[in-house]
Write a protein that holds these residues in place. Sequence first.
Motif, PDB file in Angstrom:
ATOM      1  N   PHE A  76       0.841  -1.194   0.000  1.00 34.85           N
ATOM      2  CA  PHE A  76       0.000   0.000   0.000  1.00 34.85           C
ATOM      3  C   PHE A  76       0.874   1.241   0.000  1.00 34.85           C
ATOM      4  CE2 PHE A  76      -2.100  -3.435   2.271  1.00 34.85           C
ATOM      5  CZ  PHE A  76      -3.262  -3.575   1.530  1.00 34.85           C
ATOM      6  N   ARG A  77       0.461   2.264  -0.748  1.00 29.62           N
ATOM      7  CA  ARG A  77       1.206   3.514  -0.841  1.00 29.62           C
ATOM      8  C   ARG A  77       0.537   4.649  -0.082  1.00 29.62           C
ATOM      9  NH1 ARG A  77       6.365   2.400  -1.991  1.00 29.62           N
ATOM     10  NH2 ARG A  77       6.583   1.198  -3.910  1.00 29.62           N
ATOM     11  N   ALA A  78      -0.664   4.416   0.406  1.00 28.23           N
ATOM     12  CA  ALA A  78      -1.377   5.421   1.188  1.00 28.23           C
ATOM     13  C   ALA A  78      -2.130   4.678   2.276  1.00 28.23           C
ATOM     14  CB  ALA A  78      -2.318   6.230   0.309  1.00 28.23           C
ATOM     15  N   ARG A  79      -2.836   5.406   3.127  1.00 31.94           N
ATOM     16  CA  ARG A  79      -3.517   4.759   4.244  1.00 31.94           C
ATOM     17  C   ARG A  79      -4.750   4.004   3.754  1.00 31.94           C
ATOM     18  NH1 ARG A  79      -1.231   5.666   8.847  1.00 31.94           N
ATOM     19  NH2 ARG A  79       0.108   7.493   9.137  1.00 31.94           N
ATOM     20  N   PRO A  80      -4.693   2.671   3.761  1.00 34.76           N
ATOM     21  CA  PRO A  80      -5.823   1.891   3.252  1.00 34.76           C
ATOM     22  C   PRO A  80      -6.897   1.705   4.316  1.00 34.76           C
ATOM     23  CG  PRO A  80      -4.098   0.409   3.942  1.00 34.76           C
ATOM     24  CD  PRO A  80      -3.564   1.815   4.163  1.00 34.76           C
ATOM     25  N   THR A  81      -8.057   1.318   3.870  1.00 30.27           N
ATOM     26  CA  THR A  81      -9.143   0.917   4.755  1.00 30.27           C
ATOM     27  C   THR A  81      -9.240  -0.609   4.719  1.00 30.27           C
ATOM     28  OG1 THR A  81     -10.786   0.953   2.987  1.00 30.27           O
ATOM     29  CG2 THR A  81     -10.381   3.040   4.170  1.00 30.27           C
ATOM     30  N   PRO A  82      -9.969  -1.220   5.661  1.00 26.89           N
ATOM     31  CA  PRO A  82     -10.187  -2.668   5.565  1.00 26.89           C
ATOM     32  C   PRO A  82     -10.778  -3.084   4.218  1.00 26.89           C
ATOM     33  CG  PRO A  82     -10.770  -1.909   7.752  1.00 26.89           C
ATOM     34  CD  PRO A  82     -10.464  -0.676   6.945  1.00 26.89           C
ATOM     35  N   ARG A  83     -11.653  -2.229   3.668  1.00 28.23           N
ATOM     36  CA  ARG A  83     -12.211  -2.536   2.351  1.00 28.23           C
ATOM     37  C   ARG A  83     -11.114  -2.615   1.300  1.00 28.23           C
ATOM     38  NH1 ARG A  83     -13.779   0.044  -2.282  1.00 28.23           N
ATOM     39  NH2 ARG A  83     -15.659  -0.761  -3.326  1.00 28.23           N
ATOM     40  N   ASP A  84     -10.144  -1.694   1.352  1.00 33.34           N
ATOM     41  CA  ASP A  84      -9.032  -1.728   0.400  1.00 33.34           C
ATOM     42  C   ASP A  84      -8.249  -3.030   0.529  1.00 33.34           C
ATOM     43  OD1 ASP A  84      -9.624   0.861  -0.495  1.00 33.34           O
ATOM     44  OD2 ASP A  84      -8.378   1.775   1.060  1.00 33.34           O
ATOM     45  N   ILE A  85      -8.007  -3.456   1.747  1.00 31.95           N
ATOM     46  CA  ILE A  85      -7.238  -4.686   1.959  1.00 31.95           C
ATOM     47  C   ILE A  85      -7.975  -5.889   1.391  1.00 31.95           C
ATOM     48  CG2 ILE A  85      -6.349  -6.267   3.724  1.00 31.95           C
ATOM     49  CD1 ILE A  85      -5.734  -3.813   5.423  1.00 31.95           C
ATOM     50  N   ARG A  86      -9.276  -5.939   1.621  1.00 33.51           N
ATOM     51  CA  ARG A  86     -10.049  -7.057   1.058  1.00 33.51           C
ATOM     52  C   ARG A  86      -9.928  -7.104  -0.462  1.00 33.51           C
ATOM     53  NH1 ARG A  86     -13.771  -5.104   5.212  1.00 33.51           N
ATOM     54  NH2 ARG A  86     -13.960  -6.702   6.843  1.00 33.51           N
ATOM     55  N   HIS A  87     -10.053  -5.946  -1.108  1.00 28.95           N
ATOM     56  CA  HIS A  87     -10.010  -5.924  -2.567  1.00 28.95           C
ATOM     57  C   HIS A  87      -8.606  -6.224  -3.103  1.00 28.95           C
ATOM     58  CE1 HIS A  87     -14.055  -4.589  -3.899  1.00 28.95           C
ATOM     59  NE2 HIS A  87     -14.140  -4.172  -2.646  1.00 28.95           N
ATOM     60  N   PRO A  99     -16.099  -9.201  -6.690  1.00 26.15           N
ATOM     61  CA  PRO A  99     -15.942  -9.195  -5.234  1.00 26.15           C
ATOM     62  C   PRO A  99     -17.297  -9.053  -4.547  1.00 26.15           C
ATOM     63  CG  PRO A  99     -14.432  -7.639  -6.273  1.00 26.15           C
ATOM     64  CD  PRO A  99     -15.396  -8.074  -7.331  1.00 26.15           C
ATOM     65  N   PRO A 100     -17.508  -9.740  -3.427  1.00 30.75           N
ATOM     66  CA  PRO A 100     -18.752  -9.569  -2.678  1.00 30.75           C
ATOM     67  C   PRO A 100     -18.910  -8.135  -2.193  1.00 30.75           C
ATOM     68  CG  PRO A 100     -17.576 -11.535  -1.954  1.00 30.75           C
ATOM     69  CD  PRO A 100     -16.645 -10.774  -2.835  1.00 30.75           C
ATOM     70  N   SER A 101     -20.132  -7.711  -2.040  1.00 28.23           N
ATOM     71  CA  SER A 101     -20.389  -6.330  -1.625  1.00 28.23           C
ATOM     72  C   SER A 101     -20.424  -6.173  -0.113  1.00 28.23           C
ATOM     73  CB  SER A 101     -21.707  -5.835  -2.222  1.00 28.23           C
ATOM     74  OG  SER A 101     -22.781  -6.682  -1.823  1.00 28.23           O
ATOM     75  N   ARG A 102     -20.735  -7.243   0.610  1.00 21.97           N
ATOM     76  CA  ARG A 102     -20.837  -7.164   2.065  1.00 21.97           C
ATOM     77  C   ARG A 102     -19.571  -7.710   2.720  1.00 21.97           C
ATOM     78  NH1 ARG A 102     -25.972 -10.256   3.894  1.00 21.97           N
ATOM     79  NH2 ARG A 102     -25.319  -9.347   5.900  1.00 21.97           N
ATOM     80  N   LEU A 110     -12.631 -14.931   1.314  1.00 26.12           N
ATOM     81  CA  LEU A 110     -11.176 -14.924   1.509  1.00 26.12           C
ATOM     82  C   LEU A 110     -10.731 -16.122   2.351  1.00 26.12           C
ATOM     83  CD1 LEU A 110     -10.521 -11.122   2.176  1.00 26.12           C
ATOM     84  CD2 LEU A 110      -9.971 -12.403   0.094  1.00 26.12           C
ATOM     85  N   LYS A 111     -11.499 -16.435   3.383  1.00 20.75           N
ATOM     86  CA  LYS A 111     -11.147 -17.576   4.232  1.00 20.75           C
ATOM     87  C   LYS A 111     -11.231 -18.886   3.456  1.00 20.75           C
ATOM     88  CE  LYS A 111     -12.732 -15.345   8.476  1.00 20.75           C
ATOM     89  NZ  LYS A 111     -13.765 -15.344   9.540  1.00 20.75           N
ATOM     90  N   ASP A 112     -12.231 -19.001   2.609  1.00 21.99           N
ATOM     91  CA  ASP A 112     -12.354 -20.218   1.791  1.00 21.99           C
ATOM     92  C   ASP A 112     -11.118 -20.405   0.912  1.00 21.99           C
ATOM     93  OD1 ASP A 112     -14.833 -20.840   2.835  1.00 21.99           O
ATOM     94  OD2 ASP A 112     -15.959 -19.929   1.181  1.00 21.99           O
ATOM     95  N   VAL A 113     -10.682 -19.325   0.295  1.00 18.40           N
ATOM     96  CA  VAL A 113      -9.511 -19.400  -0.584  1.00 18.40           C
ATOM     97  C   VAL A 113      -8.251 -19.673   0.223  1.00 18.40           C
ATOM     98  CG1 VAL A 113      -8.081 -18.102  -2.198  1.00 18.40           C
ATOM     99  CG2 VAL A 113     -10.568 -17.920  -2.320  1.00 18.40           C
ATOM    100  N   LEU A 114      -8.121 -19.040   1.379  1.00 14.46           N
ATOM    101  CA  LEU A 114      -6.919 -19.204   2.204  1.00 14.46           C
ATOM    102  C   LEU A 114      -6.880 -20.552   2.921  1.00 14.46           C
ATOM    103  CD1 LEU A 114      -6.700 -15.605   3.687  1.00 14.46           C
ATOM    104  CD2 LEU A 114      -5.268 -16.605   1.893  1.00 14.46           C
ATOM    105  N   GLU A 115      -7.963 -21.296   2.821  1.00 18.13           N
ATOM    106  CA  GLU A 115      -7.994 -22.657   3.363  1.00 18.13           C
ATOM    107  C   GLU A 115      -7.460 -23.669   2.363  1.00 18.13           C
ATOM    108  OE1 GLU A 115     -11.333 -25.742   5.266  1.00 18.13           O
ATOM    109  OE2 GLU A 115     -11.951 -24.040   4.021  1.00 18.13           O
ATOM    110  N   GLU A 116      -7.480 -23.316   1.076  1.00 20.53           N
ATOM    111  CA  GLU A 116      -7.192 -24.293   0.027  1.00 20.53           C
ATOM    112  C   GLU A 116      -5.770 -24.834   0.091  1.00 20.53           C
ATOM    113  OE1 GLU A 116     -10.227 -22.247  -3.236  1.00 20.53           O
ATOM    114  OE2 GLU A 116      -8.058 -22.116  -3.507  1.00 20.53           O
ATOM    115  N   ARG A 117      -4.798 -23.976   0.362  1.00 24.93           N
ATOM    116  CA  ARG A 117      -3.406 -24.410   0.480  1.00 24.93           C
ATOM    117  C   ARG A 117      -2.629 -23.363   1.277  1.00 24.93           C
ATOM    118  NH1 ARG A 117       0.273 -21.913  -2.883  1.00 24.93           N
ATOM    119  NH2 ARG A 117      -0.564 -20.600  -4.572  1.00 24.93           N
TER     120      ARG A 117
END
Length: 219
Positions: A76-87, A99-102, A110-117
Amino acid sequence: MTAWAAVDGAEDHYLALPGANVVATDALLALRDNLVDVITARAMMCVHGDAGLGKTLSVNAALRALAPADVCRVQFRARPTPRDIRHVLFEALGIGGSPPSRPIEFDALLKDVLEERFRVLVCDEAQWLSRECFELWRHLWDDRRTNIAIVFVGGGDCYRVLRREPMLSSRVYVWQEFRRLTPEQVLEVIPAYHPIWADADPADIAFADAHAGHGNFRA
């Protein structure tokens, strides 16, 4: 002191300096050992220190040797929000579709993907992160399903934010501070760093460090 032949990290050098070597400094060797422990424990690590001391280069070089197929880097080059990190994670992990809206649905995806390997998530320039952003990383890491290690790389601000929050700091497995090279280390390291310094008079190297470098590898 010699170049670290185990990795090819020329592209990691500041301005992609032609001919520059990755040098096995004490900090780089210590980082490599720490990363072995962090990867084995599926843990979190904070690598902190002033700009130009080789933090990012060392992390990239060490992980290229230890886990070349498992690293996911975000920056990140500026102060991100949690939304920025998710995207940013959505893009970095190569998740298809929209990307999901909620937030709750986004985190579940993200958890599903990070569970795969297993993956090593490297968050560079972490000094830009707020407490809420660090909490999102902690939330992803805390989930029993996710199979990740997290490496935060940044300046003093990221260290201070993590340290003053017990819920966060208690989960950091390793803290490593990068410091300026001592004059003795400069004379040992710089000749191996680039051919232009290989046969230089040590007095010239010491003069350059005293008047320009000041122990800062990038300078």
